[in-house]
Structures are given as C-alpha cells and as structure tokens.
Design a protein around this motif. Structure first.
Motif, PDB file in Angstrom:
ATOM      1  N   UNK A   1       2.048 -38.614   9.137  1.00  0.00           N
ATOM      2  CA  UNK A   1       1.972 -37.776  10.319  1.00  0.00           C
ATOM      3  C   UNK A   1       0.942 -38.566  11.390  1.00  0.00           C
ATOM      4  N   UNK A   2       1.544 -38.524  12.754  1.00  0.00           N
ATOM      5  CA  UNK A   2       0.918 -39.181  13.802  1.00  0.00           C
ATOM      6  C   UNK A   2      -0.015 -38.073  14.521  1.00  0.00           C
ATOM      7  N   UNK A   3      -1.298 -38.475  14.599  1.00  0.00           N
ATOM      8  CA  UNK A   3      -2.270 -37.423  15.507  1.00  0.00           C
ATOM      9  C   UNK A   3      -2.791 -38.062  16.743  1.00  0.00           C
ATOM     10  N   UNK A   4      -2.386 -37.442  18.065  1.00  0.00           N
ATOM     11  CA  UNK A   4      -2.949 -38.182  19.172  1.00  0.00           C
ATOM     12  C   UNK A   4      -3.777 -37.159  20.117  1.00  0.00           C
ATOM     13  N   UNK A   5      -4.891 -37.487  20.628  1.00  0.00           N
ATOM     14  CA  UNK A   5      -5.839 -36.779  21.669  1.00  0.00           C
ATOM     15  C   UNK A   5      -5.616 -37.418  22.757  1.00  0.00           C
ATOM     16  N   UNK A   6      -5.468 -36.587  23.987  1.00  0.00           N
ATOM     17  CA  UNK A   6      -5.508 -37.039  25.346  1.00  0.00           C
ATOM     18  C   UNK A   6      -6.645 -36.145  26.142  1.00  0.00           C
ATOM     19  N   UNK A   7      -7.463 -36.991  26.593  1.00  0.00           N
ATOM     20  CA  UNK A   7      -8.443 -36.244  27.468  1.00  0.00           C
ATOM     21  C   UNK A   7      -8.764 -36.945  28.984  1.00  0.00           C
ATOM     22  N   UNK A   8      -8.705 -35.775  29.821  1.00  0.00           N
ATOM     23  CA  UNK A   8      -9.006 -36.451  31.283  1.00  0.00           C
ATOM     24  C   UNK A   8      -9.633 -35.264  31.989  1.00  0.00           C
TER      25      UNK A   8
ATOM     26  N   UNK B   1     -12.931 -28.362  34.373  1.00  0.00           N
ATOM     27  CA  UNK B   1     -12.089 -29.426  35.132  1.00  0.00           C
ATOM     28  C   UNK B   1     -11.651 -30.392  34.042  1.00  0.00           C
ATOM     29  N   UNK B   2     -12.150 -30.395  32.794  1.00  0.00           N
ATOM     30  CA  UNK B   2     -11.684 -31.197  31.628  1.00  0.00           C
ATOM     31  C   UNK B   2     -10.728 -30.733  30.825  1.00  0.00           C
ATOM     32  N   UNK B   3      -9.351 -31.496  30.598  1.00  0.00           N
ATOM     33  CA  UNK B   3      -8.682 -31.047  29.653  1.00  0.00           C
ATOM     34  C   UNK B   3      -8.618 -31.761  28.442  1.00  0.00           C
ATOM     35  N   UNK B   4      -8.009 -31.338  27.281  1.00  0.00           N
ATOM     36  CA  UNK B   4      -7.812 -32.181  25.983  1.00  0.00           C
ATOM     37  C   UNK B   4      -6.201 -31.521  25.549  1.00  0.00           C
ATOM     38  N   UNK B   5      -5.568 -32.521  25.400  1.00  0.00           N
ATOM     39  CA  UNK B   5      -4.258 -32.319  24.658  1.00  0.00           C
ATOM     40  C   UNK B   5      -4.252 -32.919  23.236  1.00  0.00           C
ATOM     41  N   UNK B   6      -3.617 -32.026  22.271  1.00  0.00           N
ATOM     42  CA  UNK B   6      -3.847 -32.624  20.999  1.00  0.00           C
ATOM     43  C   UNK B   6      -1.915 -32.351  20.387  1.00  0.00           C
ATOM     44  N   UNK B   7      -1.628 -33.490  19.908  1.00  0.00           N
ATOM     45  CA  UNK B   7      -0.372 -33.408  19.457  1.00  0.00           C
ATOM     46  C   UNK B   7      -0.382 -34.090  18.086  1.00  0.00           C
ATOM     47  N   UNK B   8       0.633 -33.379  17.068  1.00  0.00           N
ATOM     48  CA  UNK B   8       0.827 -33.953  15.828  1.00  0.00           C
ATOM     49  C   UNK B   8       2.356 -34.012  15.888  1.00  0.00           C
ATOM     50  N   UNK B   9       2.782 -35.164  15.210  1.00  0.00           N
ATOM     51  CA  UNK B   9       4.227 -35.411  15.059  1.00  0.00           C
ATOM     52  C   UNK B   9       4.424 -36.061  13.552  1.00  0.00           C
ATOM     53  N   UNK B  10       5.274 -35.457  12.977  1.00  0.00           N
ATOM     54  CA  UNK B  10       5.854 -36.025  11.592  1.00  0.00           C
ATOM     55  C   UNK B  10       6.535 -37.335  11.701  1.00  0.00           C
ATOM     56  N   UNK B  11       5.920 -38.193  10.691  1.00  0.00           N
ATOM     57  CA  UNK B  11       6.502 -39.449  10.727  1.00  0.00           C
ATOM     58  C   UNK B  11       7.982 -39.772  10.673  1.00  0.00           C
TER      59      UNK B  11
END
Length: 102
Positions: free
Chosen positions: A1-8, A48-58
């Motif tokens: 499983x791939x997990x990603x966090x994006x913040x800005x 004003x700050x955002x976080x995106x969390x994503x999980x993706x099956x291998x």
C-alpha cells in the motif's frame, strides 16, 4: 500500500477558491469511484494550511491523474500558495482502522 501526505499553505484570500477546487475533486471522485484508492483533505486550525492524505493499493495507478477536477486544482496552485505543496511518502508504523477496515 502506498501512502502519501501533501501539505501546503494558501494565501488568506485564496482559501475559499482552494476549498471550492478541492470539493470539485471529491464530487468527481464520487462519480468515478476508483478502486483501491482513499483520499482525504483537511484544513488545519490556522485556516490557511491544508493536508491531503492518500492511500493507494499496490499495483494500481493513481486515479487523480485522470480526474479533470484534480487537473484544474493543480493548474494555478503556485499562485494560490504562500507555501508550495510538499509531497511526503508515509511509512506506516502502526494504525487502528485507519483505512476503513471494519
């Protein structure tokens, strides 16, 4: 499983526009319903700050690349931001039902 966090962090006068673009992404995802993909966006307490969390099956492709609303979200993100997006790969140490397991 791939997990990603994006913040800005967006400029204060761009918060509403950013939120509208994010909502459009979720509306399209609800129609497309990509398998093996979970996604969430959160606004932090500073407003004003955002976080995106994503999980993706291998073995699956990232469905956001095919989401027109996501392309619109990315188009002028540099103009909306005070702090540009930072993408971080996450390695799970432990979790409890984080991915919606029953």
């Amino acid at each position: 499983m791939r997990r990603v966090m994006v913040r800005y962090r967006v400029k204060p006068d761009q918060v509403e526009a950013n939120e509208a673009l994010v909502r459009d992404v979720y509306e399209e995802l609800a129609r497309v319903r990509p398998d093996g993909f979970r996604y969430g966006t959160f606004k932090l307490e500073d407003g004003v700050s955002f976080v995106h969390l994503a999980t993706q099956q291998d073995g699956t492709q990232n469905p956001l690349a095919a989401v027109a609303a996501f392309q619109r979200f990315q188009e002028n993100i540099g103009d909306r931001c005070d702090e540009p997006p930072v993408v971080l790969q996450l390695e799970e140490v432990g979790s409890y039902r984080l991915d919606g397991d029953a």
